[in-house]
Design an enzyme around this catalytic site. Sequence first.
Site, PDB file in Angstrom:
ATOM      1  N   LEU A 156       0.977  -1.354  -0.038  1.00 17.47           N
ATOM      2  CA  LEU A 156       0.173   0.130   0.055  1.00 17.47           C
ATOM      3  C   LEU A 156       0.791   0.991  -0.209  1.00 17.47           C
ATOM      4  O   LEU A 156       1.865   1.271   0.540  1.00 17.47           O
ATOM      5  CB  LEU A 156      -1.227   0.142   1.144  1.00 17.47           C
ATOM      6  CG  LEU A 156      -2.321  -1.084   1.123  1.00 17.47           C
ATOM      7  CD1 LEU A 156      -2.901  -0.901   2.943  1.00 17.47           C
ATOM      8  CD2 LEU A 156      -2.707  -1.519  -0.026  1.00 17.47           C
ATOM      9  N   LYS A 157       0.372   1.987  -0.940  1.00 17.58           N
ATOM     10  CA  LYS A 157       1.500   3.461  -1.039  1.00 17.58           C
ATOM     11  C   LYS A 157       0.175   4.523   0.156  1.00 17.58           C
ATOM     12  O   LYS A 157      -0.821   4.711  -0.537  1.00 17.58           O
ATOM     13  CB  LYS A 157       1.027   4.126  -2.310  1.00 17.58           C
ATOM     14  CG  LYS A 157       2.360   3.292  -3.316  1.00 17.58           C
ATOM     15  CD  LYS A 157       2.339   3.947  -4.682  1.00 17.58           C
ATOM     16  CE  LYS A 157       0.957   3.735  -5.102  1.00 17.58           C
ATOM     17  NZ  LYS A 157       0.151   2.858  -5.744  1.00 17.58           N
ATOM     18  N   CYS A 266       7.535   2.636   5.612  1.00 20.06           N
ATOM     19  CA  CYS A 266       8.841   1.621   4.963  1.00 20.06           C
ATOM     20  C   CYS A 266      10.139   2.046   4.258  1.00 20.06           C
ATOM     21  O   CYS A 266      11.102   1.091   4.780  1.00 20.06           O
ATOM     22  CB  CYS A 266       7.536   1.386   4.007  1.00 20.06           C
ATOM     23  SG  CYS A 266       5.620   1.131   4.940  1.00 20.06           S
TER      24      CYS A 266
END
Length: 448
Positions: A156-157, A266
Amino acid sequence: MKITIFGTGYVGLVTGACLAEVGHNVLCVDVDQSKVERLMQGIIPIYEPGLEAIVRENYASGRLAFTTDAAEGVQFGDIQFIAVGTPPDEDGSADLQYVRAVARSIGTHMTADKIVVNKSTVPVGTGDQVRAEIQAQLAARDQTLTFDVVSNPEFLKEGAAVNDFMKPDRIIVGTTDTHSERLMRELYAPFNRNHDRIIVMDLRSAELTKYAANAMLATKISFMNELANLAERLGADIEQVRIGIGSDPRIGYHFIYPGCGYGGSCFPKDVQALHRTAREVGYDAVLLDAVEAVNNRQKSRLIDLIQRHYGGQAALAGKTFALWGLAFKPNTDDMRAAPSRVVMEALWAAGARVQAYDPEAMEETQRIYGQREDLMLCGTRDSALKGADALIVCTEWKSFRAPDFAVMAESLREKTIFDGRNVYDPQRLAEQGWQYYGIGRGLSINRS
């Protein structure tokens, strides 16, 4: 299907809301009572476009619920998702204490067969640790229940997470158990109608796939930043180089934008964790080490340009800088490892003041830094410019892309821009008498 998700952070909340949106019944578990109460009121702890609406709608419909009761969560779902944080330890390795704690809770409270899904980003081999924790708790209770541990990493961005979940380009499922594979296919069937996006592999390969993906993207960014620094010294324009190499389909345009470094929750921690994993198995991952080193250096690139323009660090004392963009990227309020923090802290250390604006990250900035005499959080983009010596751009929000440069010139003391995201056209600004410093835009254009 009945799904339990442990963790209502970024990954857990998006996963839970999106699974409920397609019709599954989801119970999200979190240890933070106040956070759970706010979620029940429709108050979302993070900014993510589209997330608030689907959380509110699915909570109202009864398909999405929240609790702090771990036993209730274990009893509820046939599939148990672990989506808690894995923050970096001091040595760069992922801290798995929260993952292991959830595994122990599952083993303590389960009274029927379960599938346990690791959604958290975890080092290779974590699935085996989760299995051992659950098995130890079952053995202590003299239970012989059946369970399987599956790896299902998220891709997921931030800023596009809801769309990424609802329209995934791939769904990685790490298991060799046919029953688990069947149930995971059933779970994701609503997202898989157009064509089969599910890729099944063994658990350890799935765990490595997540780290490999983030490390590859981080590598592309650091590589372009290396080229940008070289381009500046050669008098070349890295933006023209980017277009030239991006046209090659083997390279593509994604993640080759030079700038003042990557941040977020991330890339920094995942590159560090993968590098740590390599050391643990006796492999010297030289490239991973370089990716992180380049990024850490790049976050100070704007400060280097500012000091060069003004004639050294001492010359910054008493100056005021307008700063546009505090979040590490657009469409989020996340400031974890954000380049803006490195820039602001260096300016403060030199005795300068900052007048900052961000469309979403103002409250987060206030939370991190509190009240400071050398920090003014401004209500609008343009108000941050008033009386400042120069403008610094750290985040490429859309609202920053087409400002009125004539109005800006009236607000700033000097017509000077330090552009950490190469948002503006150097030639156009030079024609208007601006001093413009980008990343890798060539030394020759930094003249009025």
